[in-house]
Design an enzyme around this catalytic site. Structure first.
Site, short mmCIF file in Angstrom:
data_model
loop_
_atom_site.label_atom_id
_atom_site.label_comp_id
_atom_site.label_asym_id
_atom_site.label_seq_id
_atom_site.Cartn_x
_atom_site.Cartn_y
_atom_site.Cartn_z
N PRO A 137 0.84 -1.21 0.00
CA PRO A 137 0.00 0.00 0.00
C PRO A 137 0.88 1.25 0.00
O PRO A 137 1.83 1.35 0.77
CB PRO A 137 -0.79 -0.10 1.30
N GLU A 138 0.56 2.19 -0.88
CA GLU A 138 1.31 3.43 -0.92
C GLU A 138 0.38 4.58 -0.54
O GLU A 138 -0.75 4.34 -0.13
CB GLU A 138 1.92 3.59 -2.32
N ARG B 13 0.97 -10.32 6.44
CA ARG B 13 2.43 -10.38 6.62
C ARG B 13 2.91 -9.69 7.90
O ARG B 13 4.09 -9.79 8.25
CB ARG B 13 3.13 -9.79 5.38
N HIS C 192 -5.85 -13.63 10.01
CA HIS C 192 -5.06 -12.42 9.79
C HIS C 192 -5.76 -11.15 10.26
O HIS C 192 -5.28 -10.06 10.03
CB HIS C 192 -4.69 -12.29 8.32
#
Ligand SMILES: [Zn+2]
Length: 280
Positions: free
Chosen positions: A2-3, A114, A92
């Site tokens: 994600p940016e 992650r 998650h």
């Protein structure tokens, strides 16, 4: 990963559910993110009103009167809104924040396979936040009116590194990640290998404009760059589909139609450019 556009899209999607609401509870199922989620976090925010949801760089800032909940999506994180209540958590789904609004409550759920994301607490107000270790060294916001060609020109003097890497470093301007650096340099007609300090003032003007235009387009189209990124409202982003050079190596340049887009590696990151349209 994600940016900035993804984080801004997330902020805009979450804001109506979060701003002005009162946190009823915060549940941490997995505190082992990039840094441990502070043990007392739930107690800090329970019963407190969220004044505003802001963004600084890629940090999402839940502003309370007595402090700020700082969230970062890392490599694979996302926030989802579940109006009325959330389904049973998956493996998650590490954090749930229940926020009450006059029109009803929502669960904001942080999912991060992650676990390179972060959820931290910064006590105090604006000053404390700006001086916090995570935010103090960030470059200017690309949509800050002070970010223009003059700023870029002034702050690249003495920087011998290639402009692509200077943009990626984030200490000059935030939010120009790998995709957006390639796209912005293409739009500005600048070879990514050009030493930053050699860029003329007019080229800096074009680059600053290109950075803002590319990021604004990405935000408008919903943000993307992580292939499995899903926006806060459940929709996928689209930005990579509209890329001019990113991952188009070997294909004809969309501007000149003559040259093939090249892929090179700079500091272990892939860079894409048109050798005909982009000059040193
Ligand atoms: Zn071209």
């Amino acid at each position: 990963m994600p940016e900035l556009p993804e984080v801004e899209v997330t902020r805009r999607a979450l804001a109506p559910a979060v701003e002005g609401g009162v946190v009823r509870e915060l549940v941490v199922r997995e505190p082992r993110l990039r840094w441990p989620v502070p043990a007392g976090l739930a107690g800090q925010v329970a019963g407190r009103k969220v004044l505003r949801l802001e963004r600084r760089g890629k940090y999402l800032l839940w502003r309370f009167e007595h402090g700020t909940l700082i969230s970062h999506l890392g490599m694979s994180g996302s926030w989802r809104i579940h109006p009325g209540g959330a389904p049973p958590p998956g493996r998650h789904d590490h954090v749930d924040v229940t926020v009450e609004q006059p029109q009803g409550g929502s669960v904001l759920r942080l999912t991060d396979p992650r676990r390179f994301g972060a959820l931290l607490w910064q006590r105090g107000g604006e000053q404390a936040l700006r001086r916090s270790a995570l935010l103090a060294r960030l470059g200017i916001e690309p949509f800050d009116p002070r970010f223009d060609g003059g700023f870029l020109h002034q702050h690249t003097r003495g920087r011998r590194g290639p402009i692509k890497q200077v943009l990626l470093a984030g200490d000059l301007v935030v939010g120009v990640g790998n995709i957006y650096a390639s796209e912005s340099l293409f739009e500005a007609g600048i070879d990514p290998r050009t030493p930053a300090m050699r860029l003329s003032r007019p080229r800096c003007e074009r680059l600053a404009q290109a950075i803002r235009a590319v990021l604004a387009r990405a935000i408008e189209t919903g943000g993307s760059s992580l292939r499995d990124f899903v926006g806060a409202d459940g929709r996928s982003g689209y930005f990579t589909l509209a890329a001019q050079v990113y991952e188009r190596n070997g294909l004809a340049c969309l501007r000149c139609g003559r040259a093939a887009i090249r892929r090179i590696v700079q500091s272990a990151r892939a860079t894409y450019f048109c050798p005909h349209c982009q000059r040193r």
